[in-house]
Design a protein around this motif. Structure first.
Motif, mmCIF file in Angstrom:
data_model
loop_
_atom_site.group_PDB
_atom_site.id
_atom_site.type_symbol
_atom_site.label_atom_id
_atom_site.label_comp_id
_atom_site.label_asym_id
_atom_site.label_seq_id
_atom_site.Cartn_x
_atom_site.Cartn_y
_atom_site.Cartn_z
ATOM 1 N N ASN A 135 0.860 -1.174 0.000
ATOM 2 C CA ASN A 135 0.000 0.000 0.000
ATOM 3 C C ASN A 135 0.899 1.227 0.000
ATOM 4 N N ASP A 136 0.360 2.381 0.273
ATOM 5 C CA ASP A 136 1.169 3.604 0.203
ATOM 6 C C ASP A 136 2.266 3.652 1.261
ATOM 7 N N ASP A 137 2.041 2.976 2.393
ATOM 8 C CA ASP A 137 2.951 3.119 3.528
ATOM 9 C C ASP A 137 3.887 1.943 3.750
ATOM 10 N N GLU A 138 3.508 0.742 3.310
ATOM 11 C CA GLU A 138 4.329 -0.412 3.641
ATOM 12 C C GLU A 138 4.121 -1.559 2.653
ATOM 13 N N ALA A 139 5.079 -2.493 2.704
ATOM 14 C CA ALA A 139 4.970 -3.754 1.982
ATOM 15 C C ALA A 139 4.798 -4.856 3.021
ATOM 16 N N PRO A 150 -0.498 -12.649 7.362
ATOM 17 C CA PRO A 150 0.634 -11.720 7.216
ATOM 18 C C PRO A 150 1.784 -12.160 8.115
ATOM 19 N N LEU A 151 3.001 -12.151 7.572
ATOM 20 C CA LEU A 151 4.166 -12.643 8.308
ATOM 21 C C LEU A 151 5.111 -11.531 8.748
ATOM 22 N N ASP A 152 5.303 -10.558 7.898
ATOM 23 C CA ASP A 152 6.291 -9.519 8.193
ATOM 24 C C ASP A 152 5.922 -8.286 7.377
ATOM 25 N N ARG A 153 6.549 -7.158 7.721
ATOM 26 C CA ARG A 153 6.282 -5.941 6.965
ATOM 27 C C ARG A 153 7.540 -5.114 6.826
ATOM 28 N N ARG A 154 7.519 -4.261 5.816
ATOM 29 C CA ARG A 154 8.649 -3.375 5.546
ATOM 30 C C ARG A 154 8.088 -1.991 5.268
ATOM 31 N N PRO A 155 8.359 -1.017 6.112
ATOM 32 C CA PRO A 155 7.793 0.317 5.910
ATOM 33 C C PRO A 155 8.353 0.996 4.682
ATOM 34 N N LEU A 156 7.499 1.743 3.995
ATOM 35 C CA LEU A 156 7.919 2.529 2.846
ATOM 36 C C LEU A 156 7.960 4.016 3.185
ATOM 37 N N ARG A 157 7.334 4.379 4.319
ATOM 38 C CA ARG A 157 7.315 5.762 4.769
ATOM 39 C C ARG A 157 7.583 5.814 6.268
#
Length: 230
Positions: free
Chosen positions: A207-211, A223-230
């Motif tokens: 999405n706009d903020d994270e993967a 969902p297992l993990d996330r990576r912020p984009l902002r």
């Protein structure tokens, strides 16, 4: 692991320390790049730590490595504090190899911690939870990445459990999984989907903020993990 016995080793040592200390509650991203909320430009962060499943950045911590001969001084602390505000970090950790001045320690106060980790201590790290990134090598990148395994997740599958490790590459930033049931150890770039030997499907949603790294099983998606984009 002699391939990374250079400046990168000292930066990545922070990731390994944080993985060992934090467990599954946090998501650890080495060499993160996110857009600053104030500056509007991409900021490079040696190690970014966020809550793994909670939304928001209330628990965000950033780490910065200073591998050099001189001590960390007041200007270093003030610059780091500015980056903390820009990326909305609630706490920061400066790791240095040559110590710090008394003024720097006084300026750091409560929101910034300063640690000393010598280069010799960095080289003594156990690299058993690090693997070369096959995606970076396949793409023939000039800088080859390494996958840092930072999460061991037990997932319910019908009447049993599946053990999965997740991680991220420190160069291409792709997610990776290590399925203990079928033995698959795979990097999954954002634009790709992979089905392992257990017939589970692994993919990335953005999405706009994270993967977000997701596994699709017979019972649904997790969902297992996330990576912020902002």
């Amino acid at each position: 692991m002699s391939e990374i016995m250079d400046w990168r080793l000292y930066e990545r040592i922070l990731t390994c320390f944080e993985i060992e200390a934090s467990g599954l509650d946090v998501s650890v991203t080495p060499n993160a790049k996110i857009i600053g909320s104030i500056s509007g430009v991409a900021r490079q962060i040696d190690v970014l730590v966020d809550a793994r499943w909670e939304e928001g950045v209330q628990r965000r911590i950033i780490f910065d490595a200073k591998l050099r001969k001189r001590k960390v001084d007041v200007k270093d602390v003030e610059s780091f504090e500015g980056m903390m505000r820009d990326v909305q970090a609630s706490r920061g950790v400066l790791v240095c190899s040559s110590g710090y001045t008394e003024a720097a320690l006084a300026r750091a106060q409560q929101s910034i911690e300063i640690r000393i980790v010598t280069a010799d201590e960095a080289e003594e790290l156990d690299f058993s939870m690090i693997d070369p990134c096959p995606y970076c090598r396949h793409k023939k990148r000039k800088t080859k990445g390494f996958v840092f395994w930072d999460g061991q997740l037990p997932l319910p599958v019908s009447w049993s459990w599946a053990i999965v490790f997740t991680g991220k590459c420190d160069v291409c930033h792709s997610f990776a999984f290590w399925c203990w049931d079928c033995g698959s150890k795979v990097v999954v770039p954002d634009e790709e989907t992979y089905e392992c030997g257990c017939e589970h499907t692994w993919f990335v949603e953005k999405n706009d903020d994270e993967a977000v790294f997701v596994i699709r099983m017979a019972d649904g998606e997790v969902p297992l993990d996330r990576r912020p984009l902002r």
